[in-house]
Design a protein around this motif. Structure first.
Motif, mmCIF file in Angstrom:
data_model
loop_
_atom_site.group_PDB
_atom_site.id
_atom_site.type_symbol
_atom_site.label_atom_id
_atom_site.label_comp_id
_atom_site.label_asym_id
_atom_site.label_seq_id
_atom_site.Cartn_x
_atom_site.Cartn_y
_atom_site.Cartn_z
ATOM 1 N N PHE A 103 -44.018 -13.294 56.736
ATOM 2 C CA PHE A 103 -44.314 -12.456 57.882
ATOM 3 C C PHE A 103 -45.287 -11.351 57.478
ATOM 4 O O PHE A 103 -45.148 -10.780 56.390
ATOM 5 N N LEU A 104 -46.228 -11.039 58.356
ATOM 6 C CA LEU A 104 -47.171 -9.933 58.148
ATOM 7 C C LEU A 104 -47.206 -9.058 59.400
ATOM 8 O O LEU A 104 -47.259 -9.588 60.517
ATOM 9 N N TRP A 105 -47.177 -7.751 59.203
ATOM 10 C CA TRP A 105 -47.338 -6.796 60.290
ATOM 11 C C TRP A 105 -48.492 -5.874 59.933
ATOM 12 O O TRP A 105 -48.573 -5.386 58.811
ATOM 13 N N GLU A 106 -49.359 -5.629 60.879
ATOM 14 C CA GLU A 106 -50.371 -4.578 60.717
ATOM 15 C C GLU A 106 -49.844 -3.356 61.459
ATOM 16 O O GLU A 106 -49.553 -3.410 62.651
ATOM 17 N N PHE A 111 -57.981 -2.670 61.885
ATOM 18 C CA PHE A 111 -58.419 -1.399 61.318
ATOM 19 C C PHE A 111 -58.433 -1.480 59.796
ATOM 20 O O PHE A 111 -57.533 -2.052 59.194
ATOM 21 N N SER A 112 -59.419 -0.868 59.167
ATOM 22 C CA SER A 112 -59.520 -0.925 57.703
ATOM 23 C C SER A 112 -58.487 -0.055 57.007
ATOM 24 O O SER A 112 -58.143 -0.299 55.860
ATOM 25 N N ASN A 113 -57.952 0.941 57.699
ATOM 26 C CA ASN A 113 -56.967 1.814 57.059
ATOM 27 C C ASN A 113 -55.532 1.462 57.435
ATOM 28 O O ASN A 113 -54.615 2.235 57.171
ATOM 29 N N SER A 114 -55.329 0.313 58.040
ATOM 30 C CA SER A 114 -53.987 -0.099 58.440
ATOM 31 C C SER A 114 -53.092 -0.331 57.235
ATOM 32 O O SER A 114 -53.547 -0.666 56.149
ATOM 33 N N LEU A 115 -51.810 -0.170 57.474
ATOM 34 C CA LEU A 115 -50.800 -0.537 56.497
ATOM 35 C C LEU A 115 -50.393 -1.977 56.810
ATOM 36 O O LEU A 115 -50.094 -2.301 57.967
ATOM 37 N N ILE A 116 -50.439 -2.841 55.817
ATOM 38 C CA ILE A 116 -50.007 -4.233 55.992
ATOM 39 C C ILE A 116 -48.631 -4.362 55.354
ATOM 40 O O ILE A 116 -48.466 -4.104 54.159
ATOM 41 N N VAL A 117 -47.653 -4.720 56.156
ATOM 42 C CA VAL A 117 -46.280 -4.903 55.684
ATOM 43 C C VAL A 117 -46.048 -6.404 55.540
ATOM 44 O O VAL A 117 -46.335 -7.179 56.463
#
Length: 160
Positions: A154-157, A56-62
């Motif tokens: 680490f990356l989380w969407e 998703f383009s509006n996701s938050l990437i942690v």
């Protein structure tokens, strides 16, 4: 959006679009155990790199990086090492710094350096996230992965 059925859950076919806000959409990780002697004031790429394509383009990437760092002072010079996260060649995080004392065994910092950051993605393009390190004061000693253990990225969407 529709309802979720028991068969969606048991088969693992729950459409990502129906996940509630705050759900982790996907996760990626990379480990790196390669030694880097930081004898330069220039930024150096570590082996930590992830090409990530959000759903998703509006996701938050942690983003979380945990680095295995060694920083040592030398005589009248304190030890200094820095690390940062980049996305597509641009800085995502501030450069974080570890300082040690000036000389002797009390001037040694060996351990993990955590970096945490988050951002709104803005698109669904595949983009490269990576970690860079440096020693801004080469009279001191600094290295990445000097001792056993690995550094991690680490990356989380997260759906908003």
């Amino acid at each position: 959006a529709g309802s979720t059925s028991a068969s969606d859950l048991s088969s693992g076919t729950l459409p990502v679009a129906r996940l509630p806000a705050g759900s982790v959409v996907q996760f990626a990780s990379d480990l790196d155990g390669d030694y880097i002697n930081l004898n330069t004031t220039s930024w150096v790429d570590t082996g930590l790199s992830i090409t990530f394509t959000p759903k998703f383009s509006n996701s938050l990437i942690v983003i979380q990086a945990i680095l295995n760092m060694y920083t040592a002072g030398a005589g009248s010079t304190h030890g200094n090492s820095e690390a940062k996260i980049q996305k597509e060649g641009s800085d995502v995080s501030e450069a974080l710094t570890i300082y040690s004392g000036y000389g002797g065994t009390e001037a040694l910092v060996v351990g993990t350096m955590p970096i945490y950051e988050y951002l709104t993605q803005g698109n669904t393009n595949a983009e490269v996230y990576k970690v860079q390190v440096r020693n801004p004061q080469t009279a001191s000693g600094a290295s990445h992965n000097q001792y056993p253990g690995k550094s991690a990225l680490f990356l989380w969407e997260v759906k908003v």
